[in-house]
Design an enzyme around this catalytic site. Structure first.
Site, short mmCIF file in Angstrom:
data_model
loop_
_atom_site.label_atom_id
_atom_site.label_comp_id
_atom_site.label_asym_id
_atom_site.label_seq_id
_atom_site.Cartn_x
_atom_site.Cartn_y
_atom_site.Cartn_z
N ILE A 125 91.35 101.98 -23.09
CA ILE A 125 91.50 100.64 -22.54
C ILE A 125 90.32 99.80 -23.01
O ILE A 125 89.17 100.20 -22.86
CB ILE A 125 91.53 100.67 -20.99
N CYS A 126 90.61 98.67 -23.62
CA CYS A 126 89.58 97.72 -24.05
C CYS A 126 88.56 98.43 -24.96
O CYS A 126 88.93 99.07 -25.94
CB CYS A 126 88.95 97.09 -22.83
#
Length: 358
Positions: A125-126
């Site tokens: 994520i990210c």
């Protein structure tokens, strides 16, 4: 748990085990967003939770986030027995400022490699993508990350094919997402792959996510880019472009408005925004076209003219290049998502009860 493609999707199987690695200075939404969606997913065949989600960190106890909220993690990575990896369906790595320290932590990276080797699916994520890259999992693979970290990732890990504009990218069993809310888009994509589009749309509806964005959707916004420009004249010019996409936005016209020579203007503009004037203008026009397609029923020719593209074919090419869909398909997808999001008078009390328990 048998981890073959057919058995993983068996509606009668046990909940899929999902493990997320978290660390101090994580971004709270990078953790909470995907975990909330996965934890809410219900197996339609059994009525039981579709996923069993667990957070792990280097040490047991509190894990801080950049906003000040604290997660309490019950197990450390040392508590995870190697045999547990065999039943791991999805291994996730969160993002946030703490990813910079995590990517230098060989103890964590060794755990990431071991978990990723056995898991059916690996997700970041990210800025969790830089942790995967540091572990060597993204070499010669396509990946994305938060747009602000893309240049850093490209420089630090030259063997990674960075697609900085994508919302999320899948390359084999590895999925990476862009920043913050893009992690929720990726989570919905995982749920759609496992449980089907109807379940994913139900969850999007329940969580008031207005549109299920495809991975090819651009994470770039001309308006956000304009807000980052520090040069006063160029900042004003970027605002003008965003607010007047149908104006004459050629380099000569823009350079004159900025009171610069064309060569000096092009150089300074690219330095400030990271895009050539032509690229920025096209993105601004794309943003405007998306808004118009979502909010009114005007013809494609009218939308194209009002957004500054002129001929509808130019708009169509821009949509395919940046979003991976035609303008007509974009409008239809948006309307479908909106219909699925908004309740109708035909919904029963039983439906409402089901959504509250999703």
């Amino acid at each position: 748990m048998t981890r073959t493609g057919s058995n993983i999707r068996n509606p009668a199987s046990a909940p899929r085990r999902v493990m997320m690695l978290v660390y101090d200075a994580a971004q709270v939404l990078d953790i909470a967003g995907p975990v909330q969606l996965l934890s809410s997913a219900i197996n339609p065949a059994t009525g039981a939770p579709a996923y069993e989600v667990e957070l792990v960190s280097e040490e047991r106890g509190p894990v801080s986030t950049t906003c000040g909220l604290v997660f309490r993690v019950e197990r450390s990575i040392a508590d995870v027995a190697p045999a547990e990896f065999a039943s791991l369906d999805t291994f996730m790595v969160t993002g946030g400022e703490g990813s910079r320290a995590a990517m230098e932590n060989e103890h964590l990276l060794a755990f990431v490699r071991n978990a990723a080797f056995s898991a059916r699916r690996v997700v970041s994520i990210c800025t969790g993508s830089v942790v995967l890259a540091a572990a060597g999992l993204l070499d010669r693979r396509r990946a994305t990350t938060h747009w602000a970290y893309a240049p850093i990732m490209r420089k630090r890990f030259p063997n990674v094919v960075v697609e900085e504009d994508a919302i999320y990218v899948r390359d084999g069993k590895i999925w990476t997402s862009a920043g913050v809310t893009a992690g929720m888009d990726l989570a919905l994509a995982l749920i759609e792959e496992d449980l089907g589009r109807e379940i994913a749309l139900t969850l999007a509806r329940h969580h008031v996510m207005y549109l299920m964005r495809p991975g090819g959707q651009s994470q770039f916004s001309a308006q956000l880019a304009a807000q980052r420009v520090e040069h006063p004249r160029l900042a004003s010019l970027c605002t003008f472009i965003v607010e007047n996409p149908a104006a004459d936005l050629s380099v000569p016209a823009l350079a004159a408005r900025a009171a610069m020579s064309e060569r000096s203007f092009a150089r300074h503009f690219a330095s400030e925004t990271g895009f050539t004037p032509a690229q920025f203008v096209e993105r601004a026009r794309l943003d405007e076209a998306c808004r118009r397609l979502a909010n009114n029923g005007a013809s494609l020719d009218a939308v194209s003219a009002e957004a500054g593209f002129g001929a509808a074919e130019r708009m169509r090419r821009a949509f395919i290049r940046h979003l991976g869909v035609t303008p007509g398909r974009y409008r239809e997808r948006f309307r479908t998502a909106r219909r699925d999001l908004l309740p109708t008078s035909m919904e029963s009390d039983a439906d409402a009860h089901h959504y509250s328990s999703v």
